[in-house]
Design a protein around this motif. Structure first.
Motif, mmCIF file in Angstrom:
data_model
loop_
_atom_site.group_PDB
_atom_site.id
_atom_site.type_symbol
_atom_site.label_atom_id
_atom_site.label_comp_id
_atom_site.label_asym_id
_atom_site.label_seq_id
_atom_site.Cartn_x
_atom_site.Cartn_y
_atom_site.Cartn_z
ATOM 1 N N PRO A 60 -26.163 38.019 2.451
ATOM 2 C CA PRO A 60 -25.795 39.436 2.316
ATOM 3 C C PRO A 60 -25.817 39.857 0.844
ATOM 4 O O PRO A 60 -25.410 39.088 -0.033
ATOM 5 N N PHE A 61 -26.310 41.037 0.588
ATOM 6 C CA PHE A 61 -26.296 41.652 -0.742
ATOM 7 C C PHE A 61 -27.101 40.881 -1.787
ATOM 8 O O PHE A 61 -26.885 41.044 -2.982
ATOM 9 N N GLU A 62 -28.010 40.017 -1.375
ATOM 10 C CA GLU A 62 -28.791 39.206 -2.310
ATOM 11 C C GLU A 62 -30.270 39.291 -1.944
ATOM 12 O O GLU A 62 -30.622 39.585 -0.813
ATOM 13 N N SER A 63 -31.120 38.949 -2.898
ATOM 14 C CA SER A 63 -32.541 38.796 -2.624
ATOM 15 C C SER A 63 -32.763 37.499 -1.860
ATOM 16 O O SER A 63 -31.882 36.637 -1.821
ATOM 17 N N ALA A 64 -33.937 37.349 -1.294
ATOM 18 C CA ALA A 64 -34.280 36.130 -0.559
ATOM 19 C C ALA A 64 -34.183 34.921 -1.487
ATOM 20 O O ALA A 64 -34.603 34.973 -2.637
ATOM 21 N N ILE A 65 -33.633 33.831 -0.960
ATOM 22 C CA ILE A 65 -33.539 32.559 -1.669
ATOM 23 C C ILE A 65 -34.584 31.653 -1.016
ATOM 24 O O ILE A 65 -34.494 31.358 0.174
ATOM 25 N N VAL A 66 -35.584 31.204 -1.778
ATOM 26 C CA VAL A 66 -36.727 30.490 -1.212
ATOM 27 C C VAL A 66 -36.740 29.038 -1.683
ATOM 28 O O VAL A 66 -36.669 28.766 -2.881
ATOM 29 N N GLY A 67 -36.837 28.119 -0.717
ATOM 30 C CA GLY A 67 -36.963 26.701 -1.020
ATOM 31 C C GLY A 67 -35.631 25.967 -1.003
ATOM 32 O O GLY A 67 -34.586 26.551 -1.269
ATOM 33 N N ARG A 68 -35.704 24.697 -0.668
ATOM 34 C CA ARG A 68 -34.490 23.884 -0.529
ATOM 35 C C ARG A 68 -33.643 23.835 -1.796
ATOM 36 O O ARG A 68 -32.427 23.955 -1.732
ATOM 37 N N GLU A 69 -34.297 23.611 -2.924
ATOM 38 C CA GLU A 69 -33.534 23.475 -4.177
ATOM 39 C C GLU A 69 -32.829 24.782 -4.521
ATOM 40 O O GLU A 69 -31.665 24.775 -4.925
ATOM 41 N N ALA A 70 -33.507 25.906 -4.348
ATOM 42 C CA ALA A 70 -32.897 27.212 -4.624
ATOM 43 C C ALA A 70 -31.755 27.494 -3.644
ATOM 44 O O ALA A 70 -30.710 28.029 -4.039
ATOM 45 N N ILE A 71 -31.925 27.117 -2.393
ATOM 46 C CA ILE A 71 -30.861 27.312 -1.397
ATOM 47 C C ILE A 71 -29.661 26.445 -1.760
ATOM 48 O O ILE A 71 -28.510 26.901 -1.737
ATOM 49 N N PHE A 72 -29.904 25.196 -2.131
ATOM 50 C CA PHE A 72 -28.819 24.298 -2.556
ATOM 51 C C PHE A 72 -28.056 24.899 -3.736
ATOM 52 O O PHE A 72 -26.824 24.977 -3.727
ATOM 53 N N THR A 73 -28.777 25.355 -4.751
ATOM 54 C CA THR A 73 -28.144 25.937 -5.936
ATOM 55 C C THR A 73 -27.328 27.169 -5.565
ATOM 56 O O THR A 73 -26.189 27.333 -6.020
ATOM 57 N N TYR A 74 -27.892 28.022 -4.729
ATOM 58 C CA TYR A 74 -27.174 29.220 -4.289
ATOM 59 C C TYR A 74 -25.884 28.848 -3.562
ATOM 60 O O TYR A 74 -24.813 29.403 -3.845
ATOM 61 N N LEU A 75 -25.974 27.918 -2.632
ATOM 62 C CA LEU A 75 -24.785 27.530 -1.867
ATOM 63 C C LEU A 75 -23.714 26.933 -2.778
ATOM 64 O O LEU A 75 -22.527 27.225 -2.606
ATOM 65 N N GLN A 76 -24.103 26.123 -3.738
ATOM 66 C CA GLN A 76 -23.138 25.553 -4.682
ATOM 67 C C GLN A 76 -22.394 26.654 -5.429
ATOM 68 O O GLN A 76 -21.190 26.541 -5.652
ATOM 69 N N GLN A 77 -23.105 27.694 -5.798
ATOM 70 C CA GLN A 77 -22.513 28.773 -6.582
ATOM 71 C C GLN A 77 -21.717 29.761 -5.735
ATOM 72 O O GLN A 77 -20.700 30.283 -6.185
#
Length: 149
Positions: A60-77
């Motif tokens: 929600p309220f974010e741009s698309a997060i593409v790829g496993r590493e980017a998804i991992f980083t996003y979830l951590q944050q």
């Protein structure tokens, strides 16, 4: 062990644990169950491993997060203080032998509890290729919730 074998082992282990431990009415798919289990356990690397290499998360309220590493980083944050509470879901076969899973429930954050719909697309390799998270509240309702905190 190669990176691909490691991801495959992670997906298999997560799927087996999820099938035994996590239940959502109408959803039996281990990858979807594993998504919620690992997310709630703050095992974000395992959550990201459930996605295809080029899988996309639409928070929600974010741009698309593409790829496993980017998804991992996003979830951590962003997901450290989130508890997903999925209740029920429906499954639908769609084009290209893909399966769509729509799950409804609630998310508890440090400042509110809100209704949510998750929409997952899973490929034939049983990887998440798309996950869209939609808050079922208006921006005004979210602001009001935040002000109550």
């Amino acid at each position: 062990m190669t990176a691909a074998k490691c991801r495959e082992a992670t997906q298999t282990n997560v799927a087996l644990r999820a099938k035994e431990e996590f239940k959502i009415e109408g959803i039996l798919e281990p990858i979807i169950l594993g998504y919620f289990e690992t997310l709630n356990a703050r095992q974000f690397q395992e959550t990201a491993a459930l996605f295809a290499d080029d899988g996309v998360m639409y928070p929600p309220f974010e741009s698309a997060i593409v790829g496993r590493e980017a998804i991992f980083t996003y979830l951590q944050q962003e997901a450290e203080n989130i508890q997903a509470c999925p209740r029920e879901g429906i499954v639908q076969n769609i084009e290209n032998d893909q399966i769509q899973f729509q799950v409804t429930g609630k998310v508890q954050t440090s400042w509110c509890r809100v209704n949510v719909t998750w929409l997952f697309i899973v490929n034939v390799q049983r990887q998440i290729i798309g996950a869209k998270i939609k808050l079922l509240a208006s921006p005004q309702e979210l602001i009001a919730l935040r002000q109550q905190d």
